[in-house]
Design an enzyme around this catalytic site. Sequence first.
Site, PDB file in Angstrom:
ATOM      1  CG  HIS A  99      99.312  -2.126 -55.616  1.00 21.73           C
ATOM      2  ND1 HIS A  99      99.380  -2.723 -56.859  1.00 21.73           N
ATOM      3  CD2 HIS A  99      99.366  -3.144 -54.704  1.00 21.73           C
ATOM      4  CE1 HIS A  99      99.465  -4.044 -56.711  1.00 21.73           C
ATOM      5  NE2 HIS A  99      99.484  -4.315 -55.417  1.00 21.73           N
TER       6      HIS A  99
ATOM      7  CD  GLU B 116      99.033  -3.807 -50.231  1.00 18.40           C
ATOM      8  OE1 GLU B 116      98.302  -3.199 -51.034  1.00 18.40           O
ATOM      9  OE2 GLU B 116      99.137  -5.052 -50.221  1.00 18.40           O
TER      10      GLU B 116
ATOM     11  CD  GLU C 205      99.126  -7.892 -56.486  1.00 17.44           C
ATOM     12  OE1 GLU C 205      99.903  -8.051 -55.522  1.00 17.44           O
ATOM     13  OE2 GLU C 205      98.163  -7.100 -56.449  1.00 17.44           O
TER      14      GLU C 205
END
Length: 268
Positions: free
Chosen positions: A139, A136, A198
């Site tokens: 990102h 996370e 991703e």
Amino acid sequence: MKKIFLLTAMVAVLLSGCNKVPISGRNQLNLVSDSEVLQSSLASYKEYISKAPKSTQTVKCDQVTRVGRKIAAATESYLNSHGMSDQVKNFAWEFNLVKDSQLNAFCMPGGKIVVYEGIMNIIASDDELAVVLGHEVAHAVAKHSNERLSQQKALEYGGAILGAITQNASQDTKNIANQVFGLGANYGVMLPFSRKHEIEADDIGLVLMTMAGYNPDCALTFWQKMSASSSNTKAEFMSTHPSDATRIANLQSKLPKVKQEYGSYIKK
């Protein structure tokens, strides 16, 4: 002449809005400023967190904070040691565990991290939690939100050029061209880039969690658990996320290099 001008202008804009993603080194499109993204995302985050039911599971809340801070420290260490200290100022880290049964977590631009209780139910160790938080945070480090907004801007430019090129065509021709452009924009650009994001977040996350002292091999066990818990059968071609098999195979291929380059950080 107008068509050539539009095409030339678009190429100039796209070329001027490129930069490299930390760790992966990939060239990315960036047509929006950090301040724009941070201001908007902070407003969204404040609205969300003000309404989200906070978890009362103290031990798990402490775990999210503990692991998150280590991942954040590793992130800032990497940026500072690789000439990207100016990026550190974009992060004001927060770690929250909320009551939600979904197998999910997210990190807003600026380092606002939210983990759902649902995903904690399949996490067996700090190492596995580090897989989630590393992914996370990656990102945010890679500015994927900036890039997605930039892609949308680029598609708007492309639509404007398409309109200029077909301005003298019949209405039927314009309708067909717009339909083809819409499909191509979605399945040819937006969705594949989301899958690329991703996979890139997996790769960067491996580095960040390893630098934070966690065992990157746990990325395989975690995603295998996620695969076993997932009921998503949507074809990868039409999905915004890579298939579990693709994700696990990619991690297996990247682990040896990550452990070779960053293995000294792993706690003994």
